[in-house]
Design a protein around this motif. Structure first.
Motif, mmCIF file in Angstrom:
data_model
loop_
_atom_site.group_PDB
_atom_site.id
_atom_site.type_symbol
_atom_site.label_atom_id
_atom_site.label_comp_id
_atom_site.label_asym_id
_atom_site.label_seq_id
_atom_site.Cartn_x
_atom_site.Cartn_y
_atom_site.Cartn_z
ATOM 1 N N CYS A 89 -4.481 -0.024 48.042
ATOM 2 C CA CYS A 89 -5.390 0.706 48.921
ATOM 3 C C CYS A 89 -5.529 -0.069 50.220
ATOM 4 O O CYS A 89 -5.008 -1.175 50.352
ATOM 5 C CB CYS A 89 -6.759 0.907 48.255
ATOM 6 S SG CYS A 89 -7.677 -0.624 47.958
ATOM 7 N N SER A 92 -9.766 1.209 54.915
ATOM 8 C CA SER A 92 -10.348 2.502 55.283
ATOM 9 C C SER A 92 -10.761 3.323 54.067
ATOM 10 O O SER A 92 -11.532 4.279 54.196
ATOM 11 C CB SER A 92 -9.352 3.302 56.130
ATOM 12 O OG SER A 92 -8.222 3.679 55.352
ATOM 13 N N GLN A 93 -10.273 2.947 52.884
ATOM 14 C CA GLN A 93 -10.609 3.658 51.648
ATOM 15 C C GLN A 93 -11.701 2.952 50.843
ATOM 16 O O GLN A 93 -12.123 3.452 49.808
ATOM 17 C CB GLN A 93 -9.355 3.797 50.779
ATOM 18 C CG GLN A 93 -8.238 4.602 51.419
ATOM 19 C CD GLN A 93 -6.950 4.494 50.631
ATOM 20 O OE1 GLN A 93 -6.425 3.397 50.391
ATOM 21 N NE2 GLN A 93 -6.428 5.630 50.205
ATOM 22 N N ARG A 221 -6.426 4.641 38.622
ATOM 23 C CA ARG A 221 -6.152 4.778 40.047
ATOM 24 C C ARG A 221 -4.738 4.306 40.395
ATOM 25 O O ARG A 221 -4.128 4.805 41.354
ATOM 26 C CB ARG A 221 -7.187 3.973 40.844
ATOM 27 C CG ARG A 221 -6.964 3.898 42.337
ATOM 28 C CD ARG A 221 -7.521 5.061 43.105
ATOM 29 N NE ARG A 221 -7.078 5.052 44.496
ATOM 30 C CZ ARG A 221 -7.507 5.878 45.424
ATOM 31 N NH1 ARG A 221 -8.403 6.788 45.124
ATOM 32 N NH2 ARG A 221 -7.044 5.802 46.656
ATOM 33 N N ASP A 225 -3.639 8.251 42.813
ATOM 34 C CA ASP A 225 -4.567 7.898 43.890
ATOM 35 C C ASP A 225 -5.081 9.123 44.635
ATOM 36 O O ASP A 225 -5.764 8.987 45.659
ATOM 37 C CB ASP A 225 -3.947 6.896 44.858
ATOM 38 C CG ASP A 225 -2.690 7.429 45.528
ATOM 39 O OD1 ASP A 225 -2.361 8.618 45.322
ATOM 40 O OD2 ASP A 225 -2.045 6.665 46.260
ATOM 41 N N PHE A 229 -11.252 8.478 41.690
ATOM 42 C CA PHE A 229 -12.182 7.670 42.467
ATOM 43 C C PHE A 229 -12.480 6.409 41.650
ATOM 44 O O PHE A 229 -13.060 6.496 40.556
ATOM 45 C CB PHE A 229 -13.495 8.420 42.722
ATOM 46 C CG PHE A 229 -13.351 9.649 43.567
ATOM 47 C CD1 PHE A 229 -13.612 9.606 44.924
ATOM 48 C CD2 PHE A 229 -12.968 10.862 43.007
ATOM 49 C CE1 PHE A 229 -13.500 10.743 45.716
ATOM 50 C CE2 PHE A 229 -12.851 12.001 43.772
ATOM 51 C CZ PHE A 229 -13.111 11.949 45.133
ATOM 52 N N ILE A 248 -13.333 3.231 45.718
ATOM 53 C CA ILE A 248 -12.121 3.545 46.470
ATOM 54 C C ILE A 248 -11.985 5.058 46.488
ATOM 55 O O ILE A 248 -11.938 5.701 45.438
ATOM 56 C CB ILE A 248 -10.871 2.903 45.835
ATOM 57 C CG1 ILE A 248 -11.082 1.400 45.602
ATOM 58 C CG2 ILE A 248 -9.639 3.148 46.713
ATOM 59 C CD1 ILE A 248 -11.321 0.598 46.847
ATOM 60 N N ALA A 249 -11.971 5.626 47.695
ATOM 61 C CA ALA A 249 -11.943 7.072 47.860
ATOM 62 C C ALA A 249 -11.013 7.419 49.019
ATOM 63 O O ALA A 249 -10.683 6.559 49.852
ATOM 64 C CB ALA A 249 -13.355 7.587 48.139
ATOM 65 N N PRO A 250 -10.590 8.680 49.115
ATOM 66 C CA PRO A 250 -9.783 9.075 50.269
ATOM 67 C C PRO A 250 -10.526 8.807 51.583
ATOM 68 O O PRO A 250 -11.738 9.030 51.673
ATOM 69 C CB PRO A 250 -9.578 10.580 50.056
ATOM 70 C CG PRO A 250 -9.724 10.780 48.584
ATOM 71 C CD PRO A 250 -10.757 9.783 48.150
ATOM 72 N N GLU A 251 -9.808 8.331 52.581
ATOM 73 C CA GLU A 251 -10.429 8.029 53.874
ATOM 74 C C GLU A 251 -11.155 9.245 54.437
ATOM 75 O O GLU A 251 -12.205 9.122 55.090
ATOM 76 C CB GLU A 251 -9.362 7.546 54.853
ATOM 77 C CG GLU A 251 -9.909 7.145 56.213
ATOM 78 C CD GLU A 251 -8.818 6.672 57.157
ATOM 79 O OE1 GLU A 251 -9.156 6.334 58.316
ATOM 80 O OE2 GLU A 251 -7.633 6.634 56.747
ATOM 81 N N SER A 252 -10.632 10.445 54.166
ATOM 82 C CA SER A 252 -11.224 11.668 54.704
ATOM 83 C C SER A 252 -12.627 11.941 54.168
ATOM 84 O O SER A 252 -13.379 12.727 54.756
ATOM 85 C CB SER A 252 -10.328 12.864 54.375
ATOM 86 O OG SER A 252 -10.189 13.019 52.962
ATOM 87 N N ILE A 254 -14.909 9.371 53.396
ATOM 88 C CA ILE A 254 -15.811 8.242 53.629
ATOM 89 C C ILE A 254 -17.007 8.653 54.482
ATOM 90 O O ILE A 254 -18.150 8.230 54.233
ATOM 91 C CB ILE A 254 -15.046 7.072 54.279
ATOM 92 C CG1 ILE A 254 -13.954 6.548 53.326
ATOM 93 C CG2 ILE A 254 -16.009 5.952 54.671
ATOM 94 C CD1 ILE A 254 -14.471 5.990 52.010
#
Length: 395
Positions: A89, A92-93, A221, A225, A229, A248-252, A254
């Motif tokens: 990762c 940003s994630q 994960r 990915d 989460f 840890i999550a998708p940047e979109s 956050i």
């Protein structure tokens, strides 16, 4: 005349405090040997090294006591920690939270509509049940095999029959309370199922660095990915009072997670973020983890050996490869909640009755959870001998 009570939200009328939290006062009485709490050992906290890091931060960092954005150097360290767990990762994630419990809360608020469906194991960590309760979710219960973990076929059956859960919650390593870890085959299968059905999975991994028989397998994960989460925490590998975790999550997503978190606490402690980062900068964690693994392995092995000697026939238990818990199974018909009263009053030893972790309608009354991390070897020997005498009265 008493003032009228304000109108309360409907869900609060059935709200109950976690059985575990309620029991802490009882089982923590002086003289009680307690295997009840999910507590790391305070004698193993990195007190001196963390104090040095904290002192350094207070002396040199003017932002340590101020409002501020998430601390980027800490995110960088978390990326490195995730790589050690086999997860790729970038910063940003990484989303910082006030403990893993807040991570579960913000993810639930992100994913779960009021009255929606959520998929949880029949026997599950009580904290996730508290998180979904305000949203009055319909729980789809999933069985767990005590050797290989969650029964993936149950997940598939729900999805194929039209179930639409907001997410599946999983503890892949050292399940709390069962102590079992998900097999490698099931990890891959579950990752494939999540991809095929676009099923979000919340992967709660507080024990992934506390492995005693070789390294823990890579988390879910690492295999998926897109739908998974990942939730991590410093509570079990440093100290719970830090109240510092991450997901840890998708940047979109956050930005949306940030808005949800801000409604709860604005931000996680800037001081704690910087102090933990300074501790990690100094390179202390790897040696500290090695010490934890060695000490907890000895405590686990001591408890397992003592159970073998002192527990009567008819009792079985899991063999955890990681984490802090052993799940004990007694013959059906025995009520461990009633047995706890006897254990405390007559032998001054405590545990958590299995029913505390069971979904409504699921019977776990003949089970108990034992914690091995928070007692020294001598207390484990003595406490298991006491508990064995209690079990002998009903078996």
């Amino acid at each position: 005349v008493a003032a009228p009570e304000p109108h309360l939200a409907g869900w609060t009328h059935t709200m109950q405090r976690s059985v575990l939290r309620r029991m802490l006062a009882v089982v923590s009485r002086p003289g009680i040997l307690s295997f009840a709490g999910g507590l790391p050992a305070p004698d193993l906290f990195p007190t001196a090294d963390y104090a040095a890091a904290l002192t350094q931060v207070l002396a040199t960092d003017r932002g340590a006591l101020q409002y501020g954005p998430p601390f980027a150097p800490l995110k960088h360290h978390i990326v490195d920690l995730m790589a050690q767990r086999g997860v790729d990762c970038d910063e940003s994630q990484v989303f910082l939270t006030t403990g893993a419990q807040q991570a579960l809360d913000v993810l639930t608020r992100l994913l779960l509509d009021s009255g929606g469906q959520v998929m949880l194991e029949e026997i599950v960590y009580t904290g996730i049940r508290q998180v979904v309760a305000p949203l009055q979710a319909e729980v789809l219960p999933v069985r767990t095999d005590l050797t290989t973990g969650l029964v993936v076929e149950d997940v598939i059956d729900y999805l194929e029959s039209g179930g639409a859960p907001a997410y599946l919650y999983v503890i892949p390593d050292a399940h709390n309370p069962l102590g079992v870890s998900l097999s490698e085959a099931k990890r891959r299968q579950l990752a494939e199922v999540a991809a095929a059905y676009n099923l979000p999975i919340i992967e709660d991994d507080p024990y992934g660095f506390l492995s005693y028989d070789g390294r823990c397998l890579p988390p879910l994960r690492a295999h998926n990915d897109a739908q998974v989460f990942y939730v991590g925490s410093f509570s079990k590998i440093m100290a719970p009072a830090l109240r510092l975790g991450w997901l840890i999550a998708p940047e979109s997503l956050i930005a949306k997670l940030t808005v949800i978190k801000e409604a709860g606490d604005l931000e996680s402690s800037a001081l704690t973020q910087r102090a933990v980062a300074a501790y990690l900068d100094a390179g202390h964690l790897s040696g500290h983890l090695a010490r934890l693994q060695s000490e907890y392995r000895a405590r686990r092995d001591t408890m397992l050996a003592a159970m073998q000697r002192h527990f009567p026939p008819g009792v079985s238990w899991t063999q955890p490869r990681a984490g802090m818990f052993i799940w004990v199974t007694l013959p059906e018909g025995i009520d461990t909640a009633a047995l706890l009263e006897t254990a405390i009053e007559e032998e001054q030893v405590a545990f958590i009755p299995g029913q505390a972790f069971a979904q409504p309608g699921v019977c776990a009354a003949h089970h108990m959870r034992l914690n091995f991390s928070n007692c020294c070897l001598a207390d484990i020997e003595e406490g298991i001998a006491r508990l064995g005498r209690v079990l002998a009265t009903v078996l």
